[in-house]
Design an enzyme around this catalytic site. Structure first.
Site, PDB file in Angstrom:
ATOM      1  N   ARG A 104      68.257  45.018  61.667  1.00 23.88           N
ATOM      2  CA  ARG A 104      68.938  43.829  61.124  1.00 23.88           C
ATOM      3  C   ARG A 104      69.372  43.975  59.674  1.00 23.88           C
ATOM      4  NH1 ARG A 104      64.532  39.596  63.355  1.00 23.88           N
ATOM      5  NH2 ARG A 104      65.112  39.601  65.555  1.00 23.88           N
ATOM      6  N   CYS A 150      65.158  34.479  65.298  1.00 23.04           N
ATOM      7  CA  CYS A 150      65.434  33.202  65.990  1.00 23.04           C
ATOM      8  C   CYS A 150      65.259  31.962  65.100  1.00 23.04           C
ATOM      9  CB  CYS A 150      64.531  33.086  67.213  1.00 23.04           C
ATOM     10  SG  CYS A 150      62.810  33.500  66.893  1.00 23.04           S
ATOM     11  N   HIS A 168      62.735  26.199  68.147  1.00 24.53           N
ATOM     12  CA  HIS A 168      62.231  26.153  66.772  1.00 24.53           C
ATOM     13  C   HIS A 168      62.924  24.998  66.035  1.00 24.53           C
ATOM     14  CE1 HIS A 168      60.242  29.794  67.576  1.00 24.53           C
ATOM     15  NE2 HIS A 168      61.017  30.660  66.962  1.00 24.53           N
TER      16      HIS A 168
END
Ligand SMILES: NC(=O)c1ccc[n+]([C@@H]2O[C@H](COP(=O)([O-])OP(=O)(O)OC[C@H]3O[C@@H](n4cnc5c(N)ncnc54)[C@H](OP(=O)(O)O)[C@@H]3O)[C@@H](O)[C@H]2O)c1
Length: 334
Positions: free
Chosen positions: A100, A128, A243
């Site tokens: 990433r 996420c 979330h």
């Protein structure tokens, strides 16, 4: 319509199963499909469209048969196979954190930066937790220049994988049977049933958790905005999926609250709920959008507060990956 040979590495995991569902729901044009897992446990077959497929442990010669490979297993497996496959012009969409922050690998949320997809056969999907924030506030940032974000997260147990969810259910069963809590959880830092704790990942020497660092660094990369000040407290809560985030957003430019509201309403991938409605893990699970609700001004100049939510297994992982793959075939890249 052209169909593609696809592989899923980590098909028996939380994200892998959602990927399979989304391939069906979104009618992703699959020709052949190959499934991989660790090969270490009892799930050795995967059912897809009424057919049983054997699940193999990853091997290069099998992975090479696919045109698009979804990596939803471990950093180690992504590191071992994705660069080799990408060098052979096989699209690798990696949901692990391995690449990433690698400057040569685009970190993609299609609503924000899909134009970077064509730069590399190896593409990373983000953490996420930052997804609801990144998607919902990108246009706010473009219009009003966000200078500071403070955020507290409320993260579902599925964010820690299948074993963590199983452990939540075990704890609940144990409590119902014995009328007392388990004292430990093998996969999380504390018992999670009837509990919350401000630790997601491990702490660095400054007391910042790995999850908090990911939110900060990945958001800066996705928005291409290294100067934003971001502080995060990441908290695990005993919900199953989705979330939520409570965020304080301060901009450089002035605005009226109705301008902020309008920007949210017109942002792609965002569902805005006007007060007194708000999103909860139960009412925003398995939806394709991220939710924005409880918008209000704070006493600080140019600062507003919002309640955000997004399904960690959908937009936070599997859906984002499928959207990247859809973009690849839509634009006919490679
Ligand atoms: N959960 C989320 O909300 C979320 C969100 C964004 C990104 N991610 C990332 O997505 C990835 C998968 O997460 P998850 O939550 O789905 O985890 P999970 O439920 O623990 O599933 C992990 C999957 O990887 C497989 N696996 C483990 N070791 C392997 C190996 N050596 N070779 C091949 N396959 C192996 C497992 O196979 P077995 O069934 O054989 O063990 C399982 O299919 C992780 O990198 C995670 O960081 C997760």
């Amino acid at each position: 319509m052209k169909k593609y040979d696809v592989a899923i590495v980590g098909a028996s995991g939380m994200v892998g199963r959602e990927l399979l569902d989304l391939i069906k729901i979104r009618r992703f044009p699959v020709n052949k499909i190959y499934f991989f897992n660790s090969g270490k446990n009892k799930i050795s077959f995967i059912e897809f469209k009424n057919k049983k497929y054997e699940c193999f442990s990853p091997q290069l010669n099998l992975l090479e048969k696919a045109k698009i490979v979804f990596f939803v297993s471990t950093e180690e497996i992504s590191r071992k196979y994705a660069p080799i496959l990408a060098s052979k012009k096989i699209w690798c969409i990696d949901d692990s954190s391995e690449f990433r922050l690698d400057p040569s690998v685009p970190l993609i949320i299609p609503e924000i930066n899909s134009e970077l997809i064509k730069k590399s056969y190896l593409i990373a999907g983000p953490n996420c937790t930052l997804t609801p924030l990144a998607v919902s506030c990108f246009n706010i940032h473009k219009k009003f220049q966000i200078e500071e974000i403070r955020v507290a997260t409320y993260q579902a147990v599925s964010g820690a994988g299948r074993k963590a969810i199983e452990s939540l259910f075990e704890e609940l069963e144990y409590y119902l049977k014995n009328k007392k809590m388990k004292s430990k959880n093998k996969f999380l830092p504390n018992p999670i049933a009837f509990n919350i704790f401000p630790q997601v990942g491990s702490f660095d020497k400054n007391g910042i958790s790995s999850e908090e660092k990911k939110v900060e660094l990945e958001l800066k990369k996705i928005w291409n905005s290294p100067d934003i000040k971001i502080s995060v407290t990441a908290v695990r809560v005993p919900t199953i999926r989705v979330h939520c985030l409570s965020a304080w957003i301060k901009t450089k430019k002035d605005w009226e609250l109705k301008d902020i509201e309008k920007t949210f309403i017109n942002s792609k991938g965002v569902k805005y709920l006007k007060n007194p409605k708000y999103a909860t893990p139960l009412n925003s699970a398995k939806t394709f959008e991220v939710f924005v609700s409880r918008l209000r001004k704070t006493p600080i100049k140019n600062e507003f507060q919002v309640w955000l939510s997004g399904d960690n297994l959908y937009k936070g992982a599997a859906l984002n990956s499928i959207q990247i793959a859809e973009k690849i075939i839509e634009e006919n890249y490679g």
